[in-house]
Design a protein around this motif. Structure first.
Motif, PDB file in Angstrom:
ATOM      1  N   HIS A  65       0.762  -1.254  -0.034  1.00 26.89           N
ATOM      2  CA  HIS A  65      -0.164  -0.040   0.095  1.00 26.89           C
ATOM      3  C   HIS A  65       0.791   1.270  -0.083  1.00 26.89           C
ATOM      4  N   HIS A  67       0.840   4.674   1.198  1.00 27.03           N
ATOM      5  CA  HIS A  67       0.093   5.329   2.098  1.00 27.03           C
ATOM      6  C   HIS A  67       0.257   7.082   1.639  1.00 27.03           C
ATOM      7  N   TRP A 104       4.760   7.200   2.383  1.00 25.38           N
ATOM      8  CA  TRP A 104       5.443   5.877   2.719  1.00 25.38           C
ATOM      9  C   TRP A 104       4.741   4.663   2.067  1.00 25.38           C
ATOM     10  N   HIS A 106       3.964   0.481   2.692  1.00 21.97           N
ATOM     11  CA  HIS A 106       3.877  -0.694   3.624  1.00 21.97           C
ATOM     12  C   HIS A 106       3.008  -1.844   3.393  1.00 21.97           C
ATOM     13  N   HIS A 108       0.125  -4.437   3.123  1.00 19.53           N
ATOM     14  CA  HIS A 108      -1.111  -4.293   3.825  1.00 19.53           C
ATOM     15  C   HIS A 108      -1.966  -5.744   3.661  1.00 19.53           C
ATOM     16  N   HIS A 357      -7.577   6.762   9.480  1.00 23.44           N
ATOM     17  CA  HIS A 357      -6.782   6.957   8.007  1.00 23.44           C
ATOM     18  C   HIS A 357      -7.738   6.625   7.145  1.00 23.44           C
ATOM     19  N   HIS A 359      -7.800   6.048   2.907  1.00 25.25           N
ATOM     20  CA  HIS A 359      -7.057   5.680   1.726  1.00 25.25           C
ATOM     21  C   HIS A 359      -7.209   6.529   0.617  1.00 25.25           C
ATOM     22  N   HIS A 406      -9.560   3.435   8.090  1.00 20.97           N
ATOM     23  CA  HIS A 406      -9.596   2.389   9.183  1.00 20.97           C
ATOM     24  C   HIS A 406      -8.729   3.188  10.262  1.00 20.97           C
ATOM     25  N   HIS A 408      -5.147   3.021  12.347  1.00 24.27           N
ATOM     26  CA  HIS A 408      -3.896   2.606  11.916  1.00 24.27           C
ATOM     27  C   HIS A 408      -3.322   2.255  13.136  1.00 24.27           C
ATOM     28  N   HIS A 413      -7.100  -2.650  13.228  1.00 21.54           N
ATOM     29  CA  HIS A 413      -7.564  -2.612  12.112  1.00 21.54           C
ATOM     30  C   HIS A 413      -7.960  -4.221  11.728  1.00 21.54           C
TER      31      HIS A 413
HETATM   32 CU1  C2O Z   1      -0.991   3.019   6.059  1.00 19.89          CU
HETATM   33 CU2  C2O Z   1      -4.562   0.974   5.057  1.00 19.89          CU
HETATM   34  O1  C2O Z   1      -2.772   1.928   5.802  1.00 19.89           O
END
Ligand code: C2O
Ligand code: CU
Length: 442
Positions: A65, A67, A104, A106, A108, A357, A359, A406, A408, A413
């Motif tokens: 993902h 971010h 960034w 990461h 998922h 958070h 998306h 969601h 974080h 989560h």
């Molecule tokens: Cu940094 Cu759904 O995430």
């Protein structure tokens, strides 16, 4: 249509297991990208196209993902929009980076384990603004919970219960994958430091033993004007850019986190992450303009709420506690239409903090507990204090598809505190032909 002059940035990331030396005494069986924690820094200029091939050499599936990047839904890197990358497989991500800022990437997938073991890295999109600094550094903040033999092994039933409830915090404090690092800078200089909180659950309250610094940016790039502070809270997923210095020769201070009580069973502590040592002075070329940029307001603070979202906790027969969005675990929310202003009231009726958070889109916080904020910023992650609510505004621009929001804190989560929703283009049928000719297909 713009002529096709897009720069393309090619990168390759390979996810695998490797030995990672955190300090002289600690080596862990890490999972990460290109044998390093964090993974390589991915860089681009605003407007570039990034082509990132991710190869999975782990023994389990993963997905990556990006971010904070406003990319097409199909490139968001969640199991909702793509089939996770199976062991031995690869997947090519392709997207334009429309905004400058500190982002960034990461994992998922199985995040509570994959991210805890190191599957993250920075993605920096440079702006063409007039902020000039003597140095530009990235600080990826993380903490690992390790056993006496430096393993990640899960605890017993009770430890797991608390980990689910509190989020996983550990005593191995990392800046860019290393414990107790020493950062050397020159006296008289001003540096841009980009902080990214990549931890599972740590509320990082940045502090330089009381020295002041200036905040110049957050999740979605620069603020309008710099803010002078001596501490700032950076929650999991969030980014803060600051100007550090000028300092005097010989100064030594630590980059530390002040105690933050996020109302769990974990005792808040003051913790030291790294040491800064100021050496001989060097001339500075730094220039920080008074007005960093202008941020247009999406809506006034008293705009009418179009949707309510609630974060809460509830009892669970199976797990003791569930983490809920609108009363449900791993739920869905109603679709939104392309181009329609969204004004959401996001409330937290639980007794602990949650980092909210969203998306793929930036929002502006119009109000917190009924009070307008005194600065404007583009955010994708914002702290929901216990028993509080925020009012946010955002616009679903023309990127239809599946998205999500969601908490974080990775364990929350996983325990259900998330919702999927769709951005729909109400003109879709009529627009099809148009689309075919003009869309820049990513
Ligand atoms: Cu940094 Cu759904 O995430
Ligand atoms: Cu949470």
């Amino acid at each position: 249509m713009k002529p096709n002059t897009t720069n393309i940035r090619y990168y390759e990331l390979t996810a695998s297991e490797f030995n990672w030396k955190i300090s002289e005494e600690k080596t862990v069986k890490a999972w990460g990208f290109n044998n390093s924690i964090p993974g390589p820094v991915l860089k681009a200029n605003k407007g570039d196209m990034m082509v990132i091939k991710v190869k999975n050499d782990l023994r389990e599936a993963t997905v990556v993902h990006w971010h904070g990047i406003r990319l097409p839904s199909s490139m968001d890197g969640t199991d909702d929009v793509q089939r996770p990358i199976q062991p031995g497989e690869e997947f090519e991500y392709r997207f334009v980076v429309p905004d400058a800022g500190t982002f960034w990437y990461h994992s998922h997938q199985n995040e509570t384990e994959q991210m805890e073991r190191g599957m993250y890295g920075a993605l920096i999109v440079e702006e063409d603004s007039n902020v000039i600094t003597d140095e530009d550094r990235i600080f990826m903040i993380d903490d690992m919970k390790l056993t006496a033999t430096n393993e990640f092994k899960e605890g017993n039933f009770f430890q797991r219960w608390f980990e689910r409830h509190d989020g996983r915090e550990g005593e191995t404090l990392l800046v860019n994958g290393k414990e107790n690092s020493l950062i050397k800078m020159h006296a008289g200089q001003m540096e841009r430091w980009r902080f990214i909180n990549a931890s599972s659950a740590k509320y990082f309250r940045l502090h330089f033993e009381g020295k002041t610094f200036k905040i110049i940016g957050t999740d979605g790039g620069l603020l309008e004007t710099a803010q002078e502070v001596n501490e700032v809270l950076i929650i999991p997923g969030e980014r803060v850019e600051i100007i550090a210095g000028p300092f005097a020769e010989g100064e030594i201070f630590s980059i530390e986190s002040l105690p933050y009580n996020r109302m769990t069973s974990i005792k808040p502590k003051r913790q030291k992450y790294a040491t800064v040592k100021v050496g001989a002075s060097k001339p500075s070329v730094a220039f920080i303009p008074e007005n960093l940029r202008t941020i247009e307001s999406l809506a006034s603070h008293d705009a009418i709420v179009t949707r309510k979202v609630n974060f809460s906790v509830g009892p669970s027969w199976k797990h003791g506690i569930n983490f809920l969005v609108n009363g449900h675990v791993h739920t869905g929310d109603k679709p939104v239409n392309v181009g329609e202003l969204q004004v959401w009231e996001v409330s937290n009726t639980s007794l602990m903090d949650h980092p909210f958070h969203l998306h793929g889109f930036f929002f502006q916080v119009l109000e917190e507990n009924g009070k307008p904020l005194d600065y404007k910023a583009w955010k994708d992650t914002y702290n929901l204090k216990p028993k509080s609510k925020i009012k946010i505004a955002w616009i679903p621009d023309n990127r239809p598809g599946r998205w999500m929001y969601h908490c974080h804190i990775l364990e929350h989560h996983e325990a259900g505190m998330m919702a999927h929703f769709e951005v729909v283009d109400p003109m879709k049928g009529a627009m099809k032909h148009e689309h075919h000719h003009h869309a820049c297909k990513n």
